[in-house]
Design a protein around this motif. Structure first.
Motif, PDB file in Angstrom:
ATOM      1  N   GLU A 125       0.832  -1.203   0.000  1.00  0.00           N
ATOM      2  CA  GLU A 125       0.000   0.000   0.000  1.00  0.00           C
ATOM      3  C   GLU A 125       0.871   1.258   0.000  1.00  0.00           C
ATOM      4  O   GLU A 125       0.570   2.236  -0.699  1.00  0.00           O
ATOM      5  CB  GLU A 125      -0.932  -0.004   1.210  1.00  0.00           C
ATOM      6  CG  GLU A 125      -1.987  -1.099   1.166  1.00  0.00           C
ATOM      7  CD  GLU A 125      -2.871  -1.126   2.402  1.00  0.00           C
ATOM      8  OE1 GLU A 125      -2.838  -0.142   3.188  1.00  0.00           O
ATOM      9  OE2 GLU A 125      -3.601  -2.111   2.601  1.00  0.00           O
ATOM     10  N   ARG A 126       1.953   1.233   0.770  1.00  0.00           N
ATOM     11  CA  ARG A 126       2.859   2.388   0.814  1.00  0.00           C
ATOM     12  C   ARG A 126       3.538   2.601  -0.539  1.00  0.00           C
ATOM     13  O   ARG A 126       3.686   3.733  -1.010  1.00  0.00           O
ATOM     14  CB  ARG A 126       3.917   2.180   1.902  1.00  0.00           C
ATOM     15  CG  ARG A 126       4.882   3.359   2.093  1.00  0.00           C
ATOM     16  CD  ARG A 126       5.935   3.001   3.138  1.00  0.00           C
ATOM     17  NE  ARG A 126       6.727   4.150   3.523  1.00  0.00           N
ATOM     18  CZ  ARG A 126       7.846   4.533   2.939  1.00  0.00           C
ATOM     19  NH1 ARG A 126       8.300   3.857   1.877  1.00  0.00           N
ATOM     20  NH2 ARG A 126       8.521   5.575   3.384  1.00  0.00           N
ATOM     21  N   GLN A 127       3.957   1.505  -1.155  1.00  0.00           N
ATOM     22  CA  GLN A 127       4.613   1.583  -2.460  1.00  0.00           C
ATOM     23  C   GLN A 127       3.684   2.185  -3.499  1.00  0.00           C
ATOM     24  O   GLN A 127       4.065   3.103  -4.247  1.00  0.00           O
ATOM     25  CB  GLN A 127       5.058   0.186  -2.894  1.00  0.00           C
ATOM     26  CG  GLN A 127       5.787   0.138  -4.232  1.00  0.00           C
ATOM     27  CD  GLN A 127       6.058  -1.295  -4.666  1.00  0.00           C
ATOM     28  OE1 GLN A 127       5.142  -2.113  -4.721  1.00  0.00           O
ATOM     29  NE2 GLN A 127       7.315  -1.600  -4.968  1.00  0.00           N
ATOM     30  N   ILE A 128       2.453   1.689  -3.565  1.00  0.00           N
ATOM     31  CA  ILE A 128       1.482   2.192  -4.542  1.00  0.00           C
ATOM     32  C   ILE A 128       1.177   3.661  -4.283  1.00  0.00           C
ATOM     33  O   ILE A 128       1.139   4.483  -5.215  1.00  0.00           O
ATOM     34  CB  ILE A 128       0.201   1.331  -4.491  1.00  0.00           C
ATOM     35  CG1 ILE A 128       0.470  -0.033  -5.155  1.00  0.00           C
ATOM     36  CG2 ILE A 128      -0.976   2.042  -5.161  1.00  0.00           C
ATOM     37  CD1 ILE A 128      -0.676  -1.022  -5.052  1.00  0.00           C
ATOM     38  N   HIS A 129       0.959   4.001  -3.039  1.00  0.00           N
ATOM     39  CA  HIS A 129       0.662   5.394  -2.674  1.00  0.00           C
ATOM     40  C   HIS A 129       1.805   6.310  -3.095  1.00  0.00           C
ATOM     41  O   HIS A 129       1.588   7.389  -3.683  1.00  0.00           O
ATOM     42  CB  HIS A 129       0.419   5.491  -1.168  1.00  0.00           C
ATOM     43  CG  HIS A 129      -0.013   6.842  -0.696  1.00  0.00           C
ATOM     44  ND1 HIS A 129       0.887   7.806  -0.278  1.00  0.00           N
ATOM     45  CD2 HIS A 129      -1.248   7.400  -0.581  1.00  0.00           C
ATOM     46  CE1 HIS A 129       0.223   8.891   0.088  1.00  0.00           C
ATOM     47  NE2 HIS A 129      -1.074   8.679  -0.076  1.00  0.00           N
ATOM     48  N   SER A 130       3.051   5.895  -2.848  1.00  0.00           N
ATOM     49  CA  SER A 130       4.221   6.723  -3.175  1.00  0.00           C
ATOM     50  C   SER A 130       4.391   6.897  -4.683  1.00  0.00           C
ATOM     51  O   SER A 130       4.715   7.989  -5.156  1.00  0.00           O
ATOM     52  CB  SER A 130       5.487   6.100  -2.573  1.00  0.00           C
ATOM     53  OG  SER A 130       5.404   6.022  -1.175  1.00  0.00           O
ATOM     54  N   ILE A 131       4.185   5.815  -5.435  1.00  0.00           N
ATOM     55  CA  ILE A 131       4.334   5.886  -6.897  1.00  0.00           C
ATOM     56  C   ILE A 131       3.260   6.794  -7.497  1.00  0.00           C
ATOM     57  O   ILE A 131       3.555   7.644  -8.350  1.00  0.00           O
ATOM     58  CB  ILE A 131       4.266   4.479  -7.516  1.00  0.00           C
ATOM     59  CG1 ILE A 131       5.479   3.645  -7.075  1.00  0.00           C
ATOM     60  CG2 ILE A 131       4.230   4.565  -9.046  1.00  0.00           C
ATOM     61  CD1 ILE A 131       5.384   2.172  -7.440  1.00  0.00           C
ATOM     62  N   VAL A 132       2.011   6.634  -7.037  1.00  0.00           N
ATOM     63  CA  VAL A 132       0.926   7.477  -7.550  1.00  0.00           C
ATOM     64  C   VAL A 132       1.183   8.940  -7.187  1.00  0.00           C
ATOM     65  O   VAL A 132       0.986   9.845  -8.011  1.00  0.00           O
ATOM     66  CB  VAL A 132      -0.436   7.010  -6.995  1.00  0.00           C
ATOM     67  CG1 VAL A 132      -1.540   8.006  -7.372  1.00  0.00           C
ATOM     68  CG2 VAL A 132      -0.780   5.623  -7.526  1.00  0.00           C
ATOM     69  N   LYS A 133       1.656   9.180  -5.973  1.00  0.00           N
ATOM     70  CA  LYS A 133       1.948  10.549  -5.536  1.00  0.00           C
ATOM     71  C   LYS A 133       3.012  11.179  -6.416  1.00  0.00           C
ATOM     72  O   LYS A 133       2.900  12.353  -6.812  1.00  0.00           O
ATOM     73  CB  LYS A 133       2.392  10.530  -4.077  1.00  0.00           C
ATOM     74  CG  LYS A 133       2.631  11.902  -3.461  1.00  0.00           C
ATOM     75  CD  LYS A 133       2.997  11.761  -1.986  1.00  0.00           C
ATOM     76  CE  LYS A 133       3.276  13.107  -1.356  1.00  0.00           C
ATOM     77  NZ  LYS A 133       3.626  12.958   0.096  1.00  0.00           N
TER      78      LYS A 133
END
Length: 397
Positions: free
Chosen positions: A260-268
């Motif tokens: 979840e952190r990885q996806i959130h960071s990439i989208v951000k």
């Protein structure tokens, strides 16, 4: 030492088996040893031992306090008729689903609790439940908290990663994300435990396997308890996970959060703060949990890829790390047949010996977590020591 959530100062206590035993368990949660499920890793010649009620009585003389409650609990109280709830309640075995040859998912229902799908924070990672039944003479057994592997959580994770793939391909998955977030807010009705069956007639898992057919459905479950991994939001740097077989289970909620952190960071980074906010399922801004250089390296040994519980999490983390140049995760998986998961390089057969550890471990890493069979734990622990890793950085899970 800790037994569940209870803390004991054993200074001055003389262990009947020898005080060298106390030296090996200092600072640890001792339930697996106390209830006879596990032998102490550094003492391969010492048999498992289920301690008596008198031993528990003796231990209570050294009680000094309890581990504090977490702000964000895994269990959500239903509180019927104003009843005061304890951490230990009766649960009914509801279903059993076989995952692999000897690993199954068990789901339990309670009239007092539901189970949160969106527990926030990281402090609860690595905690566990104890389970017992009056229908068997086997003592209590401990099984890890593993919320990310309930049937609902697996389904929502699959939909969540599809939304990520869609936005990275220029599509707009907003309506689906809103639906997933709303579903996450609804507590699950069942508590999920994933348990490996041992073909030993007196083993608790052996009893549990036949419990539904035999209509032994009532179990006493206590938790979440224990010290967990001791993770804090401020942690940074590289952390290694060494696991074998079902030793992966305690780490899955942590790895699921990393996804979840990885996806959130990439989208951000690619689409901005507003888009990333829609991928924040727990409303806790996961990109801000752990430092910018936080990274996990998973080193695991399994009989086959079919026995890797949580394979979808590991594969997604690995594929996104490679595809989007995300440095948050790396996995080195070894199986007996040489096969591996999608997105991972195949490893030659063999053990994780000193040469492998020497070649694949950073000496200045911040933490090392080990969970497997006692021989596996013993070998990894001593390999790390031989390459100069500080004992204080090593956590036996």
């Amino acid at each position: 030492v800790l037994l569940g959530d209870r803390v004991y100062n054993t200074t001055g206590f003389d262990h009947p088996g020898g005080n060298y035993i106390l030296d090996q368990i200092k600072g640890r949660e001792i339930g697996r040893f106390f209830y006879g499920a596990y032998g102490i890793e550094a003492m391969n010649n010492l048999a498992q031992h289920n301690h008596s009620s008198f031993a528990r009585f003796q231990l209570e003389e050294y009680f000094i306090g309890e581990v504090g409650e977490l702000d964000n609990e895994v269990l959500v109280p239903i509180v019927p008729n104003g009843k005061t709830l304890s951490k230990q309640e009766e649960w009914t075995l509801f279903s059993k689903t076989q995952i692999s040859r000897n690993i199954s998912r068990y789901e339990f229902l309670s009239s007092s609790f539901k189970v949160s799908l969106r527990t926030r924070g990281v402090e609860w990672f690595g905690k566990h439940f104890t389970i017992s039944s009056s229908e068997t003479k086997t003592s209590k057994r401990q099984y890890t908290v593993i919320n990310c592997m309930s049937t609902t959580a697996i389904e929502l994770r699959g939909r969540y990663t599809k939304c990520f793939d869609a936005i990275m391909e220029g599509q707009s998955p907003l309506a689906e994300l809103v639906n997933i977030t709303e579903k996450m807010k609804e507590p699950a009705k069942t508590l999920t435990l994933i348990i490996k069956t041992y073909e030993i007639p007196n083993a608790f898992s052996y009893f549990l396997r036949g419990a539904l057919a035999a209509k032994f459905q009532k179990f006493s479950i206590e938790g979440p308890i224990g010290e967990g991994f001791g993770l804090q939001k401020e942690f940074d740097g590289t952390h290694y996970i060494f696991c074998a077989g079902t030793g992966i289970l305690p780490f899955l909620d942590w790895l699921n959060f990393l996804l979840e952190r990885q996806i959130h960071s990439i989208v951000k980074a690619r689409h901005g703060e507003d888009a990333a906010r829609k991928f924040d399922l727990r409303e806790q801004n996961p990109s801000e949990i752990f430092g910018k250089n936080f990274r996990v390296v998973l080193i695991g040994s399994f009989g086959s890829i079919d026995e890797i519980v949580g394979a979808d999490i590991i594969e997604s983390l690995s594929i996104y790390s490679e595809k989007y140049n995300s440095n948050i995760f790396k996995a080195l998986i070894r199986t007996k047949d040489g096969k591996t998961l999608k997105g991972l390089p195949p490893l030659p057969k063999g053990r994780f010996d000193d040469a492998f550890i020497q070649a694949n471990v950073e000496r200045d890493a911040n933490g090392f977590f080990i969970c497997g069979s006692p021989p596996f734990n013993f070998d990894i622990l001593n390999s790390l020591k031989r390459i100069g890793i500080d004992q204080e950085k090593i956590h036996m899970v």
